[in-house]
Design a protein around this motif. Sequence first.
Motif, PDB file in Angstrom:
ATOM      1  N   PHE A  18       0.850  -1.008   0.231  1.00  0.00           N
ATOM      2  CA  PHE A  18       0.108  -0.135   0.043  1.00  0.00           C
ATOM      3  C   PHE A  18       0.874   1.245   0.054  1.00  0.00           C
ATOM      4  O   PHE A  18       0.460   2.317  -0.697  1.00  0.00           O
ATOM      5  CB  PHE A  18      -1.005   0.087   1.145  1.00  0.00           C
ATOM      6  CG  PHE A  18      -1.787   1.397   1.501  1.00  0.00           C
ATOM      7  CD1 PHE A  18      -2.767   1.549   0.419  1.00  0.00           C
ATOM      8  CD2 PHE A  18      -1.467   2.097   2.602  1.00  0.00           C
ATOM      9  CE1 PHE A  18      -3.679   2.748   0.524  1.00  0.00           C
ATOM     10  CE2 PHE A  18      -2.195   3.415   2.431  1.00  0.00           C
ATOM     11  CZ  PHE A  18      -3.304   3.787   1.756  1.00  0.00           C
ATOM     12  N   MET A  19       1.949   1.142   0.678  1.00  0.00           N
ATOM     13  CA  MET A  19       2.716   2.135   0.841  1.00  0.00           C
ATOM     14  C   MET A  19       3.547   2.655  -0.652  1.00  0.00           C
ATOM     15  O   MET A  19       3.637   3.793  -1.240  1.00  0.00           O
ATOM     16  CB  MET A  19       3.957   2.007   1.951  1.00  0.00           C
ATOM     17  CG  MET A  19       3.503   2.358   3.353  1.00  0.00           C
ATOM     18  SD  MET A  19       4.703   1.719   4.446  1.00  0.00           S
ATOM     19  CE  MET A  19       5.781   3.311   4.397  1.00  0.00           C
ATOM     20  N   LYS A 149      -4.841  -4.027  -0.849  1.00  0.00           N
ATOM     21  CA  LYS A 149      -5.072  -4.178  -2.294  1.00  0.00           C
ATOM     22  C   LYS A 149      -6.112  -3.326  -2.813  1.00  0.00           C
ATOM     23  O   LYS A 149      -6.108  -2.516  -3.679  1.00  0.00           O
ATOM     24  CB  LYS A 149      -5.018  -5.590  -2.502  1.00  0.00           C
ATOM     25  CG  LYS A 149      -4.974  -5.884  -4.291  1.00  0.00           C
ATOM     26  CD  LYS A 149      -5.175  -7.366  -4.386  1.00  0.00           C
ATOM     27  CE  LYS A 149      -5.074  -7.543  -6.088  1.00  0.00           C
ATOM     28  NZ  LYS A 149      -5.154  -9.012  -6.155  1.00  0.00           N
ATOM     29  N   ALA A 150      -7.373  -3.683  -2.286  1.00  0.00           N
ATOM     30  CA  ALA A 150      -8.738  -3.035  -2.971  1.00  0.00           C
ATOM     31  C   ALA A 150      -8.482  -1.192  -2.581  1.00  0.00           C
ATOM     32  O   ALA A 150      -8.678  -0.565  -3.435  1.00  0.00           O
ATOM     33  CB  ALA A 150      -9.892  -3.361  -2.179  1.00  0.00           C
ATOM     34  N   LEU A 151      -7.736  -0.964  -1.240  1.00  0.00           N
ATOM     35  CA  LEU A 151      -7.581   0.570  -1.157  1.00  0.00           C
ATOM     36  C   LEU A 151      -6.715   1.116  -2.185  1.00  0.00           C
ATOM     37  O   LEU A 151      -6.967   2.337  -2.496  1.00  0.00           O
ATOM     38  CB  LEU A 151      -7.028   0.399   0.261  1.00  0.00           C
ATOM     39  CG  LEU A 151      -7.108   2.172   0.798  1.00  0.00           C
ATOM     40  CD1 LEU A 151      -8.439   2.850   0.886  1.00  0.00           C
ATOM     41  CD2 LEU A 151      -6.471   2.050   2.267  1.00  0.00           C
ATOM     42  N   SER A 152      -5.644   0.327  -2.359  1.00  0.00           N
ATOM     43  CA  SER A 152      -4.548   0.886  -3.418  1.00  0.00           C
ATOM     44  C   SER A 152      -5.272   0.918  -4.769  1.00  0.00           C
ATOM     45  O   SER A 152      -5.076   1.943  -5.609  1.00  0.00           O
ATOM     46  CB  SER A 152      -3.496  -0.161  -3.614  1.00  0.00           C
ATOM     47  OG  SER A 152      -2.895  -0.469  -2.522  1.00  0.00           O
ATOM     48  N   LEU A 193     -14.430   5.133  -7.622  1.00  0.00           N
ATOM     49  CA  LEU A 193     -15.256   4.058  -7.000  1.00  0.00           C
ATOM     50  C   LEU A 193     -15.051   2.754  -7.209  1.00  0.00           C
ATOM     51  O   LEU A 193     -15.611   1.851  -6.689  1.00  0.00           O
ATOM     52  CB  LEU A 193     -16.811   4.564  -7.562  1.00  0.00           C
ATOM     53  CG  LEU A 193     -17.642   5.699  -7.124  1.00  0.00           C
ATOM     54  CD1 LEU A 193     -18.634   6.069  -7.880  1.00  0.00           C
ATOM     55  CD2 LEU A 193     -17.747   5.823  -5.602  1.00  0.00           C
ATOM     56  N   ILE A 194     -14.278   2.465  -8.224  1.00  0.00           N
ATOM     57  CA  ILE A 194     -13.787   1.002  -8.456  1.00  0.00           C
ATOM     58  C   ILE A 194     -12.646   0.565  -7.343  1.00  0.00           C
ATOM     59  O   ILE A 194     -11.689   1.282  -7.409  1.00  0.00           O
ATOM     60  CB  ILE A 194     -13.180   0.949  -9.886  1.00  0.00           C
ATOM     61  CG1 ILE A 194     -14.421   1.364 -10.874  1.00  0.00           C
ATOM     62  CG2 ILE A 194     -12.878  -0.421 -10.000  1.00  0.00           C
ATOM     63  CD1 ILE A 194     -14.052   1.593 -12.184  1.00  0.00           C
ATOM     64  N   PRO A 195     -12.928  -0.632  -6.889  1.00  0.00           N
ATOM     65  CA  PRO A 195     -13.888  -1.371  -6.787  1.00  0.00           C
ATOM     66  C   PRO A 195     -14.854  -0.958  -5.592  1.00  0.00           C
ATOM     67  O   PRO A 195     -14.653  -0.342  -4.719  1.00  0.00           O
ATOM     68  CB  PRO A 195     -13.409  -2.749  -6.202  1.00  0.00           C
ATOM     69  CG  PRO A 195     -12.128  -2.240  -5.352  1.00  0.00           C
ATOM     70  CD  PRO A 195     -11.536  -0.908  -6.086  1.00  0.00           C
ATOM     71  N   PHE A 196     -16.187  -1.119  -5.747  1.00  0.00           N
ATOM     72  CA  PHE A 196     -17.284  -0.571  -5.084  1.00  0.00           C
ATOM     73  C   PHE A 196     -18.380  -1.924  -4.914  1.00  0.00           C
ATOM     74  O   PHE A 196     -18.733  -2.361  -5.853  1.00  0.00           O
ATOM     75  CB  PHE A 196     -17.893   0.595  -5.649  1.00  0.00           C
ATOM     76  CG  PHE A 196     -18.998   1.247  -4.758  1.00  0.00           C
ATOM     77  CD1 PHE A 196     -18.613   2.258  -3.957  1.00  0.00           C
ATOM     78  CD2 PHE A 196     -20.091   0.909  -4.840  1.00  0.00           C
ATOM     79  CE1 PHE A 196     -19.272   2.977  -3.133  1.00  0.00           C
ATOM     80  CE2 PHE A 196     -21.149   1.786  -3.827  1.00  0.00           C
ATOM     81  CZ  PHE A 196     -20.583   2.585  -3.055  1.00  0.00           C
ATOM     82  N   LYS A 197     -18.707  -1.917  -3.468  1.00  0.00           N
ATOM     83  CA  LYS A 197     -19.746  -3.155  -3.352  1.00  0.00           C
ATOM     84  C   LYS A 197     -21.159  -2.218  -3.007  1.00  0.00           C
ATOM     85  O   LYS A 197     -21.367  -1.805  -1.978  1.00  0.00           O
ATOM     86  CB  LYS A 197     -19.292  -3.611  -1.939  1.00  0.00           C
ATOM     87  CG  LYS A 197     -18.088  -4.504  -2.146  1.00  0.00           C
ATOM     88  CD  LYS A 197     -17.496  -5.054  -0.772  1.00  0.00           C
ATOM     89  CE  LYS A 197     -16.534  -6.202  -1.106  1.00  0.00           C
ATOM     90  NZ  LYS A 197     -16.022  -6.766   0.124  1.00  0.00           N
ATOM     91  N   PHE A 198     -21.809  -2.349  -4.310  1.00  0.00           N
ATOM     92  CA  PHE A 198     -23.230  -1.676  -4.131  1.00  0.00           C
ATOM     93  C   PHE A 198     -24.229  -2.440  -3.228  1.00  0.00           C
ATOM     94  O   PHE A 198     -25.131  -1.772  -2.602  1.00  0.00           O
ATOM     95  CB  PHE A 198     -23.823  -1.400  -5.509  1.00  0.00           C
ATOM     96  CG  PHE A 198     -23.161  -0.904  -6.427  1.00  0.00           C
ATOM     97  CD1 PHE A 198     -23.438   0.635  -6.524  1.00  0.00           C
ATOM     98  CD2 PHE A 198     -22.085  -1.109  -7.371  1.00  0.00           C
ATOM     99  CE1 PHE A 198     -22.649   1.351  -7.284  1.00  0.00           C
ATOM    100  CE2 PHE A 198     -21.402  -0.159  -8.075  1.00  0.00           C
ATOM    101  CZ  PHE A 198     -21.999   1.024  -8.332  1.00  0.00           C
TER     102      PHE A 198
END
Length: 413
Positions: A18-19, A149-152, A193-198
């Motif tokens: 992430f860093m 990973k998703a945050l990155s 918004l990607i990835p986004f859990k609607f």
Amino acid sequence: MITIVNNFRKRISPEQLFMISVLAVNGGNYLYNLILGRLLGPAQFSDAAVLITFLLVLSFVAMTFQLVTAKFSVLFEDQLFKSFISKIYKNALAIGLVMGALIVSFSTQLQQLFNTSSSSMFVIFGCGVPLYFLMSVNRGVFQGKKAFKALSITYQFEMLSRLLFTLGLIFLFNIHSSVVIAIGILISFVFGLIPFKFKSIHFKSKSLVPLVEAKQVRHFFILTAFYELTQIIINNSDILLVKHYFEPYEAGLYASLALIGRIVYFIAWMFVMLLLPTVVQLKKEGKETASILFKYIGYIATISITIVLVCLSFPETIIKLLFGQSYIAMAPLLWKYAIATSMFAISNIFAYYYLSLDKYLPVIISGVFGMLQMLLVIFYHNSLEQVVYMQILAMVLLLIIQLVFFRLDHKKA
């Protein structure tokens, strides 16, 4: 080649990945600003700087939702977590719609206040505000659950789309306008918004967060919102005030100075993202947290000293390489501005640390000195050099007070 990549992934932790990602995002954002500065020139770049500053202001406001989501994603579980997430998404969207509508409604007044060439850029920007708030809650979930990973990915998508679409529109249509920059920012909100859990948003759901937990969330939200307001004042008031008090050419020069000098703060932000969930988790487990604080302060202090020394030693080279000869007048102020941002970056770590521990006096201290900085610039702005000196004065005093508070609190403990 695939084997080398797999071995590399195994050797680095998700936090380290992430860093690296954050450094890449900051590098991309810097490249975006530098290219705009070179293409537009000081006068036109001052308009772009207002939009970029508005984006930073929005990020700090939305960061309230992200930090609240991150903290309670650690503390809440199962059905309580689902109820909390659903409610905070609804609240974020509602506030985003209100703020966006206000920006659109007052676009003409904003144009006059900041001496920009167009009001349309504020209209386009306002339309994207609700998306940014949803994006921030989404990131808060990833941050709290340590899904780095998703945050990155969400940060990478936002940065890359803004860079590619904005520069693509400029080069394809040869339009050097702040409206194009606003369109690029709006598009980046969609990709961010990607990835986004609607499935996390249930607008018709009536599940409630219990009263005790709701009060806890509300209390932390209010204090975090107050602290992010101080961040907005300290980080962005100088650019907006300079845009108001000075001519477009000088405001453009100052915007280039601020962009280079703030590299310290953008790097420090990466450590803040890792600090909050770690401190909250350690507190939940009843473990000591001061060692984490010292670790990150050490990192930021080392980086800050290095950047200040480089800015002191090679100011003209840095300005020419990054922005070009047109901005060379800012070279003598570069290392001085870097000192101000370094002091703020270190103070910021103290404030977020205590915010994670539910101790709020450092947050109030930051608010007081944020207002002091703004007042100093309002009353003392005879030159750009004087504006920088006022910031150094306010930030040095802030850091001294934060250190004194830590020493007294540590003794008491």
